[in-house]
Scaffold this active site. Structure first.
Site, PDB file in Angstrom:
ATOM      1  CD  GLU A  98      -2.599   1.654   0.219  1.00 35.87           C
ATOM      2  OE1 GLU A  98      -3.502   0.884  -0.127  1.00 35.87           O
ATOM      3  OE2 GLU A  98      -2.364   2.738  -0.397  1.00 35.87           O
TER       4      GLU A  98
ATOM      5  CG  LEU B 256      -2.859  -0.351   6.327  1.00 30.90           C
ATOM      6  CD1 LEU B 256      -2.813  -1.486   7.343  1.00 30.90           C
ATOM      7  CD2 LEU B 256      -2.247  -0.807   4.997  1.00 30.90           C
ATOM      8  N   GLY B 257      -6.644   0.984   4.297  1.00 29.68           N
ATOM      9  CA  GLY B 257      -8.091   1.176   4.178  1.00 29.68           C
ATOM     10  C   GLY B 257      -8.554   1.754   2.848  1.00 29.68           C
TER      11      GLY B 257
ATOM     12  CB  SER C 284     -11.641   3.599  -8.927  1.00 28.85           C
ATOM     13  OG  SER C 284     -12.431   3.939  -7.800  1.00 28.85           O
TER      14      SER C 284
ATOM     15  N   GLY D  17     -22.401  16.771 -12.051  1.00 23.90           N
ATOM     16  CA  GLY D  17     -22.776  15.360 -11.952  1.00 23.90           C
ATOM     17  C   GLY D  17     -23.813  15.158 -10.871  1.00 23.90           C
TER      18      GLY D  17
ATOM     19  CB  VAL E 143     -19.831  21.346 -16.869  1.00 20.26           C
ATOM     20  CG1 VAL E 143     -18.659  22.261 -16.593  1.00 20.26           C
ATOM     21  CG2 VAL E 143     -20.907  21.516 -15.806  1.00 20.26           C
TER      22      VAL E 143
ATOM     23  CG  MET F 294     -16.372   1.487  -9.601  1.00 17.05           C
ATOM     24  SD  MET F 294     -15.669   3.007 -10.226  1.00 17.05           S
ATOM     25  CE  MET F 294     -14.452   2.386 -11.380  1.00 17.05           C
TER      26      MET F 294
ATOM     27  CG  HIS G 114     -46.901  -2.724  14.949  1.00 16.18           C
ATOM     28  ND1 HIS G 114     -47.163  -1.912  13.871  1.00 16.18           N
ATOM     29  CD2 HIS G 114     -47.517  -2.161  16.019  1.00 16.18           C
ATOM     30  CE1 HIS G 114     -47.930  -0.902  14.275  1.00 16.18           C
ATOM     31  NE2 HIS G 114     -48.156  -1.025  15.574  1.00 16.18           N
TER      32      HIS G 114
HETATM   33  P1  FAD Z   1      -9.699   1.349  -3.064  1.00 13.82           P
HETATM   34  O1  FAD Z   1     -10.493   1.546  -1.849  1.00 13.82           O
HETATM   35  O2  FAD Z   1      -9.660   2.462  -4.053  1.00 13.82           O
HETATM   36  O3  FAD Z   1      -8.223   1.010  -2.569  1.00 13.82           O
HETATM   37  C1  FAD Z   1      -7.172   0.833  -3.433  1.00 13.82           C
HETATM   38  C2  FAD Z   1      -5.871   1.111  -2.694  1.00 13.82           C
HETATM   39  O4  FAD Z   1      -4.803   0.699  -3.521  1.00 13.82           O
HETATM   40  C3  FAD Z   1      -5.631   2.578  -2.379  1.00 13.82           C
HETATM   41  O5  FAD Z   1      -5.365   2.752  -1.014  1.00 13.82           O
HETATM   42  C4  FAD Z   1      -4.401   2.945  -3.214  1.00 13.82           C
HETATM   43  O6  FAD Z   1      -3.530   3.854  -2.534  1.00 13.82           O
HETATM   44  C5  FAD Z   1      -3.727   1.599  -3.378  1.00 13.82           C
HETATM   45  N1  FAD Z   1      -2.899   1.493  -4.583  1.00 13.82           N
HETATM   46  C6  FAD Z   1      -3.266   1.812  -5.857  1.00 13.82           C
HETATM   47  N2  FAD Z   1      -2.250   1.532  -6.699  1.00 13.82           N
HETATM   48  C7  FAD Z   1      -1.246   1.046  -5.946  1.00 13.82           C
HETATM   49  C8  FAD Z   1       0.061   0.585  -6.242  1.00 13.82           C
HETATM   50  N3  FAD Z   1       0.528   0.530  -7.491  1.00 13.82           N
HETATM   51  N4  FAD Z   1       0.838   0.162  -5.210  1.00 13.82           N
HETATM   52  C9  FAD Z   1       0.403   0.182  -3.931  1.00 13.82           C
HETATM   53  N5  FAD Z   1      -0.834   0.604  -3.598  1.00 13.82           N
HETATM   54  C10 FAD Z   1      -1.639   1.020  -4.598  1.00 13.82           C
HETATM   55  N6  FAD Z   1     -18.801   2.667  -1.578  1.00 13.82           N
HETATM   56  C11 FAD Z   1     -19.747   2.111  -0.790  1.00 13.82           C
HETATM   57  O7  FAD Z   1     -19.999   0.911  -0.911  1.00 13.82           O
HETATM   58  N7  FAD Z   1     -20.429   2.840   0.154  1.00 13.82           N
HETATM   59  C12 FAD Z   1     -20.200   4.163   0.322  1.00 13.82           C
HETATM   60  O8  FAD Z   1     -20.816   4.793   1.171  1.00 13.82           O
HETATM   61  C13 FAD Z   1     -19.219   4.786  -0.498  1.00 13.82           C
HETATM   62  N8  FAD Z   1     -18.961   6.103  -0.365  1.00 13.82           N
HETATM   63  C14 FAD Z   1     -17.996   6.674  -1.139  1.00 13.82           C
HETATM   64  C15 FAD Z   1     -17.770   8.047  -1.000  1.00 13.82           C
HETATM   65  C16 FAD Z   1     -16.811   8.664  -1.770  1.00 13.82           C
HETATM   66  C17 FAD Z   1     -16.567  10.134  -1.604  1.00 13.82           C
HETATM   67  C18 FAD Z   1     -16.036   7.899  -2.680  1.00 13.82           C
HETATM   68  C19 FAD Z   1     -14.963   8.550  -3.501  1.00 13.82           C
HETATM   69  C20 FAD Z   1     -16.266   6.541  -2.849  1.00 13.82           C
HETATM   70  C21 FAD Z   1     -17.252   5.921  -2.081  1.00 13.82           C
HETATM   71  N9  FAD Z   1     -17.545   4.563  -2.213  1.00 13.82           N
HETATM   72  C22 FAD Z   1     -18.520   3.985  -1.440  1.00 13.82           C
HETATM   73  C23 FAD Z   1     -16.818   3.706  -3.166  1.00 13.82           C
HETATM   74  C24 FAD Z   1     -15.746   2.887  -2.429  1.00 13.82           C
HETATM   75  O9  FAD Z   1     -14.875   3.761  -1.763  1.00 13.82           O
HETATM   76  C25 FAD Z   1     -14.975   2.022  -3.412  1.00 13.82           C
HETATM   77  O10 FAD Z   1     -15.877   1.236  -4.172  1.00 13.82           O
HETATM   78  C26 FAD Z   1     -14.025   1.101  -2.673  1.00 13.82           C
HETATM   79  O11 FAD Z   1     -13.118   1.836  -1.893  1.00 13.82           O
HETATM   80  C27 FAD Z   1     -13.260   0.215  -3.653  1.00 13.82           C
HETATM   81  O12 FAD Z   1     -12.399  -0.607  -2.938  1.00 13.82           O
HETATM   82  P2  FAD Z   1     -11.064  -1.195  -3.612  1.00 13.82           P
HETATM   83  O13 FAD Z   1     -10.458  -2.073  -2.560  1.00 13.82           O
HETATM   84  O14 FAD Z   1     -11.369  -1.779  -4.923  1.00 13.82           O
HETATM   85  O15 FAD Z   1     -10.124   0.064  -3.883  1.00 13.82           O
HETATM   86  P1  NAI Z   2     -21.779   8.518 -10.723  1.00 12.39           P
HETATM   87  O1  NAI Z   2     -21.452   7.637 -11.862  1.00 12.39           O
HETATM   88  O2  NAI Z   2     -22.616   8.031  -9.615  1.00 12.39           O
HETATM   89  O3  NAI Z   2     -22.466   9.852 -11.264  1.00 12.39           O
HETATM   90  C1  NAI Z   2     -21.838  10.691 -12.184  1.00 12.39           C
HETATM   91  C2  NAI Z   2     -22.893  11.552 -12.849  1.00 12.39           C
HETATM   92  O4  NAI Z   2     -22.238  12.565 -13.598  1.00 12.39           O
HETATM   93  C3  NAI Z   2     -23.771  10.780 -13.821  1.00 12.39           C
HETATM   94  O5  NAI Z   2     -25.123  11.020 -13.495  1.00 12.39           O
HETATM   95  C4  NAI Z   2     -23.378  11.325 -15.177  1.00 12.39           C
HETATM   96  O6  NAI Z   2     -24.450  11.335 -16.098  1.00 12.39           O
HETATM   97  C5  NAI Z   2     -22.944  12.740 -14.822  1.00 12.39           C
HETATM   98  N1  NAI Z   2     -22.022  13.382 -15.770  1.00 12.39           N
HETATM   99  C6  NAI Z   2     -21.006  12.802 -16.458  1.00 12.39           C
HETATM  100  N2  NAI Z   2     -20.366  13.739 -17.195  1.00 12.39           N
HETATM  101  C7  NAI Z   2     -20.983  14.925 -16.962  1.00 12.39           C
HETATM  102  C8  NAI Z   2     -20.782  16.263 -17.423  1.00 12.39           C
HETATM  103  N3  NAI Z   2     -19.798  16.577 -18.265  1.00 12.39           N
HETATM  104  N4  NAI Z   2     -21.611  17.244 -16.979  1.00 12.39           N
HETATM  105  C9  NAI Z   2     -22.625  16.948 -16.115  1.00 12.39           C
HETATM  106  N5  NAI Z   2     -22.846  15.696 -15.659  1.00 12.39           N
HETATM  107  C10 NAI Z   2     -22.028  14.697 -16.054  1.00 12.39           C
HETATM  108  O7  NAI Z   2     -20.343   9.024 -10.199  1.00 12.39           O
HETATM  109  P2  NAI Z   2     -19.908   9.743  -8.850  1.00 12.39           P
HETATM  110  O8  NAI Z   2     -21.044  10.438  -8.210  1.00 12.39           O
HETATM  111  O9  NAI Z   2     -18.686  10.501  -9.203  1.00 12.39           O
HETATM  112  O10 NAI Z   2     -19.508   8.522  -7.949  1.00 12.39           O
HETATM  113  C11 NAI Z   2     -18.524   7.596  -8.394  1.00 12.39           C
HETATM  114  C12 NAI Z   2     -18.756   6.246  -7.823  1.00 12.39           C
HETATM  115  O11 NAI Z   2     -18.352   6.199  -6.462  1.00 12.39           O
HETATM  116  C13 NAI Z   2     -20.222   5.831  -7.785  1.00 12.39           C
HETATM  117  O12 NAI Z   2     -20.635   5.331  -9.023  1.00 12.39           O
HETATM  118  C14 NAI Z   2     -20.207   4.770  -6.755  1.00 12.39           C
HETATM  119  O13 NAI Z   2     -19.783   3.573  -7.345  1.00 12.39           O
HETATM  120  C15 NAI Z   2     -19.140   5.251  -5.785  1.00 12.39           C
HETATM  121  N6  NAI Z   2     -19.789   5.892  -4.632  1.00 12.39           N
HETATM  122  C16 NAI Z   2     -20.670   5.159  -3.883  1.00 12.39           C
HETATM  123  C17 NAI Z   2     -21.318   5.720  -2.814  1.00 12.39           C
HETATM  124  C18 NAI Z   2     -22.298   4.914  -2.055  1.00 12.39           C
HETATM  125  O14 NAI Z   2     -22.329   3.710  -2.234  1.00 12.39           O
HETATM  126  N7  NAI Z   2     -23.105   5.520  -1.198  1.00 12.39           N
HETATM  127  C19 NAI Z   2     -21.058   7.103  -2.399  1.00 12.39           C
HETATM  128  C20 NAI Z   2     -20.146   7.788  -3.264  1.00 12.39           C
HETATM  129  C21 NAI Z   2     -19.520   7.178  -4.313  1.00 12.39           C
END
Ligand code: FAD
Ligand code: NAI
Length: 469
Positions: free
Chosen positions: A37, A42-43, A146, A183, A240, A322, A448
């Site tokens: 990592e 971590l995380g 990602s 978005g 946009v 994702m 209930h």
């Molecule tokens: P990641 O969590 O992205 O972890 C990958 C790790 O790999 C990172 O720590 C990175 O530093 C490391 N890494 C990358 N390349 C290398 C390398 N070459 N060498 C060493 N380390 C490396 N999902 C939900 O289910 N519920 C939610 O409420 C939710 N809220 C979110 C809110 C936000 C703002 C965002 C951005 C995402 C949210 N997600 C949520 C999505 C969720 O965070 C991801 O789907 C999840 O973290 C993916 O897990 P992963 O293990 O695939 O990768």
């Molecule tokens: P998203 O895919 O959920 O939404 C992106 C939105 O942007 C779409 O509606 C798309 O049509 C729009 N868009 C794309 N290009 C545009 C443009 N040029 N102008 C205006 N609108 C545009 O992606 P988001 O919100 O960035 O989240 C990414 C991912 O992270 C989610 O798909 C989800 O997998 C994960 N995530 C999950 C959460 C949860 O589970 N509660 C919370 C936050 C993120």
């Protein structure tokens, strides 16, 4: 137990919910395991800059809005002047993140997983450079996750705090007067809700005609109505084309998605949230004999193995939803497969939750997708207006919608808008895993008074016989 030819039985690259869970399960199964990592903690995205900090701010900002809006007065709770201490709100968020990331470090030690600190890149399928060190492993799991998808002509600068991505929006130094969301997906609605509750005017620019792509049509319509009522302004069917920053202000140029006259929206902060892209830069996948799809993802089979033997991939770096819980389940399954067991993930039944108020949750097929897949559907819908607990709590927004196959009555999908949707959807996922019919849910006794009774009534409505509506 360890194969002496290699330094490790398993090397996991990335410690997000996919990677750390895979590493712990592999170690539990007796495999000598390391996890590379590059981040300081971590995380992964989830714990550091995703699920956890966003939920911390959603929770805190909901308290603030409840207190500041005066809605508690009707329950006989009178509060004096409410003040926002944004610094303290951020500090509590950081504390939660630190506790949880520290918790993974503890679990690594407890399970004897070695944390290799640094960026990993392949030298070949079994030889990986991590920082300055090179290690070998019999099996490698790529779990690199990602990162934010950039938007052409829009430069993000999280430190400046004006044009930000989700990481910057989790740490704005002050409440912006006007926040523009680029978005209308999950991140926009969650983080847009946080800043709206804290006092910002929020405008959401969405390319498509509706917000929340991929969700059930009724849910998308109802959600848009509720968010509008809360004060978020939507510009759907709008794209946009650029953002310029002058001093502390941003000008967002938008135009109709199908072409037409451009318009400028002035803002104090702009959140770019148009999706996420897989992390493969610098991994040197080609050295392992791997490549990516045209969307940059690593393809795997149902055992999570790539086209190269003993190299696996899970989570956001592979095609699919994702989501953290999908990555976690794949982490367990991949470790079990490597250990010679059978690890399976049912990708048809992965719940999604948007943690706004009310929450929005879904699992399985939407009505639209069920019809596209050739099902004749029977729909059961029950509004929280008819649920006694929701009425008592003055919390009646939303509904439960069950999509069942008309012939077999098997539940194909469940979609919920409710303050408790994220918790309620687990019941639907369990029922669907067991191949439940709507009748099975309808004849299951639900306590209930609970919001969960709306699930039972929606199931009864599939056959046209709910009691309370
Ligand atoms: P990641 O969590 O992205 O972890 C990958 C790790 O790999 C990172 O720590 C990175 O530093 C490391 N890494 C990358 N390349 C290398 C390398 N070459 N060498 C060493 N380390 C490396 N999902 C939900 O289910 N519920 C939610 O409420 C939710 N809220 C979110 C809110 C936000 C703002 C965002 C951005 C995402 C949210 N997600 C949520 C999505 C969720 O965070 C991801 O789907 C999840 O973290 C993916 O897990 P992963 O293990 O695939 O990768
Ligand atoms: P998203 O895919 O959920 O939404 C992106 C939105 O942007 C779409 O509606 C798309 O049509 C729009 N868009 C794309 N290009 C545009 C443009 N040029 N102008 C205006 N609108 C545009 O992606 P988001 O919100 O960035 O989240 C990414 C991912 O992270 C989610 O798909 C989800 O997998 C994960 N995530 C999950 C959460 C949860 O589970 N509660 C919370 C936050 C993120």
């Amino acid at each position: 137990m360890a194969d002496q030819t290699y330094d490790y039985d398993v090397l996991v690259i990335g410690s997000g919910p996919g990677g750390y869970v895979a590493a712990i399960r592999a170690a539990q199964l007796g495999l000598k395991t390391a996890c590379a990592e590059s981040r300081e903690t971590l995380g992964g995205t989830c714990l550091n800059i995703g699920c956890i900090p966003s939920k911390a701010l959603l929770h805190a900002s909901e308290y603030y809005e409840e207190a500041a809006s005066g809605t508690l007065a009707k329950f006989g709770v009178k509060i004096g002047k409410t003040e926002l201490d944004l610094g303290q709100m951020m500090a509590e968020k950081t504390k939660a993140v630190d506790e949880l990331t520290g918790g993974i470090e503890y679990l690594f030690k407890k399970n004897k997983v070695t944390w290799l600190k640094g960026r990993a890149s392949f030298e070949n399928a079994h030889k990986i450079k991590v920082g300055d060190e090179t290690v070998t492993a019999k099996s490698v799991v790529i779990a690199t996750g990602s990162s934010v998808m950039p938007l052409p002509n829009v430069e993000v600068d999280n430190d400046a705090g004006i044009v930000v991505d989700s990481t910057g929006a989790l740490a704005l130094p002050k409440v912006p007067e006007h926040l523009v969301l680029i978005g209308g997906g999950v991140i926009g609605l969650e983080l847009g809700s946080v800043w709206r509750r804290l006092g910002a005017k929020v405008t959401c620019v969405e390319f498509l005609d509706q917000i929340l792509p991929g969700m059930d049509g009724d849910v998308r319509k109802e959600a848009a109505k509720l968010f509008k009522k809360q004060g978020i302004e939507f510009k759907t069917g709008t794209k946009v084309t650029g953002v310029t920053v002058k001093g502390k202000k941003a000008s967002v140029t938008v135009e109709p998605a199908k072409g037409g006259n451009a318009e400028i929206i002035e803002a104090d902060a702009v959140l770019v949230c148009i999706g996420r892209k897989p992390n493969t830069d610098g991994l040197k996948l080609e050295a392992a004999g791997l490549n990516t799809t045209d969307r940059g993802m690593i393809e795997v089979d149902d055992r999570f193995e790539t086209k190269v033997d003993d190299v696996y991939a899970i989570g956001d770096v592979t095609p699919g939803l994702m989501l953290a819980h999908r990555a976690e389940d794949e982490g367990i399954a991949v470790a079990e497969n490597i250990a010679g067991q059978t690890g399976i993930v049912n990708h048809a039944i992965i719940p999604s939750v948007v943690y706004t108020h009310p929450e929005i949750a879904g699992v399985g097929l939407t009505e639209e997708d069920a019809k596209k897949a050739g099902h004749e559907v029977a729909i059961g819908k029950f509004p929280f207006m008819g649920n006694s607990r929701a009425k008592t709590n003055r919390d009646t927004d939303g509904f439960v919608k069950i999509v069942a196959d008309k012939d077999t009555d098997r539940v194909l999908g469940v979609h919920i808008i409710s303050t408790l949707a994220g918790t309620m959807i687990a019941q639907a996922a369990t029922a669907m895993e067991f191949g439940s019919t709507s009748e099975d849910i309808a004849y299951t006794c639900h306590a209930h008074p609970t919001h969960a009774e709306a699930m039972k009534e929606a199931a009864m409505a599939v056959r046209g016989k709910p009691i309370h509506i």
